[in-house]
Design an enzyme around this catalytic site. Structure first.
Site, PDB file in Angstrom:
ATOM      1  CB  THR A 167      71.695  29.784  43.540  1.00 54.54           C
ATOM      2  OG1 THR A 167      70.950  30.144  43.917  1.00 54.54           O
ATOM      3  CG2 THR A 167      72.235  30.963  42.454  1.00 54.54           C
ATOM      4  CD  GLU A 220      76.641  36.880  45.155  1.00 53.67           C
ATOM      5  OE1 GLU A 220      75.030  36.582  44.842  1.00 53.67           O
ATOM      6  OE2 GLU A 220      76.442  37.388  47.219  1.00 53.67           O
TER       7      GLU A 220
END
Length: 326
Positions: A200, A147
């Site tokens: 994001t 991530e």
């Protein structure tokens, strides 16, 4: 000492030559639990096919379903980079190699944990090929690093539910402490992905660095109420608690028709409605599968009328996480 022992226990003559793994999409934040709550769904998800090779190294053989957006460079792709990290951690990166096929069944930048599903599938696959030398708890930090590579922030609210299945709480990061929460039997998610671009990184930049104490107190109460509701299977308490006063007001600006979709969902009987991850996907939490279907169909029709393409999914909470498929 323990790591060396595990390496010595690996029998390279028994390592499988290939494996295929599916890992699920996830709904991070669970509306009121920014960066600490998330749950897995049955669909969509991503697949990884992995093949053992005699030549050391980790290589990407192909990527399908990404429209050419993901890197083939094994040091830049989250799947291969994390597999490489795991092999180096075990000290066996020179014993053999792997080639990877990544099959994307979910949209990139959807707010459904696209990168986390791929990373979890890859790490679960290599761990199984090796005979599972690491537990899921030990795999989790490698998933978090994926991530960090994907979006610059090493959070676990997507990778934890994708890896463990069910609903997870990230109690803390130093050290990483993940708790599995109970899943009420009748809890369903109706997810709609409007095909608009909400990166994001951009969505995170909108979040305020400081919040009013009264809003923080409200959010703490909602998180505590939600967790209590999950343990008691108290759907009324779950509904009262799944409200976001901190993140949603800002991120909703980036999602066309958000409040119109929310009103539709609540009118049709949703327990709650909010943003999945950083968006643009939205999620209706319901007590009944048929209600979730009605909501997603009505919202999709509304978006079509507004000339916004969308995809929609209905799922119970996936309590399994990644799985080996034929």
């Amino acid at each position: 000492m323990e790591l060396q022992k595990r390496k010595n226990q690996l029998d390279f003559s028994k390592i499988e030559n290939e494996i295929r793994v599916f890992a699920p999409a996830t709904v991070a934040n669970m509306i009121c639990g920014f960066d600490i709550l998330g749950f897995a769904v049955d669909a969509p998800g991503d697949e990884v096919a992995m093949y053992r090779t005699t030549e050391p190294g980790v290589r990407i053989r192909s990527i399908q379903g990404d429209d050419g957006r993901l890197p083939l460079d094994p040091d830049k792709n989250t799947v291969s980079a994390c597999v490489k990290m795991l092999l180096q951690h075990l000290g066996i990166e020179n014993e053999f190699g792997v080639e990877i096929e990544l099959i994307k069944h979910m949209p990139i930048g959807s707010g459904l944990g696209s990168s986390s599903a791929s990373t979890v599938a890859g790490l679960f696959a290599i761990n199984n090929l090796l005979g599972n030398p690491l537990s899921k708890e030990e795999l989790l930090p490698f998933c978090v690093e994926g991530e960090r590579l994907a979006c610059g922030h090493g959070h676990a609210d997507n990778v934890a539910p994708a890896l463990f299945g069910g609903i997870t709480l990230i109690r803390g990061y130093e050290p990483l402490d993940v708790i599995k929460l109970p899943v009420p039997n009748d809890l369903y998610a109706g997810v709609v992905f409007p095909k608009v671009d909400v990166p994001t990184r951009d969505a995170r930049q909108l979040i305020k660095g400081k919040v009013a104490l009264k809003d923080a107190v409200t959010q703490w109460g909602n998180i505590a109420g939600l967790i209590a509701g999950l343990y008691e299977s108290d759907y009324d308490l779950i509904s009262r608690s799944m409200k976001d006063v901190l993140i949603e007001p800002t991120r909703a600006i980036l999602i066309p028709e958000f409040y119109e979709m929310k009103q539709m969902a609540m009118d049709l009987g949703a327990l709650s409605f909010g943003i999945s991850g950083s968006g643009p996907s939205v999620v209706a939490i319901t007590k009944d599968e048929s209600i979730a279907k009605q909501i997603t169909e009505k919202i999709s029709a509304h978006l079509t009328a507004k000339e916004i393409e969308s995809l929609h999914y209905v799922s119970a909470v996936n309590t399994v996480g990644p799985k080996i498929i034929n």
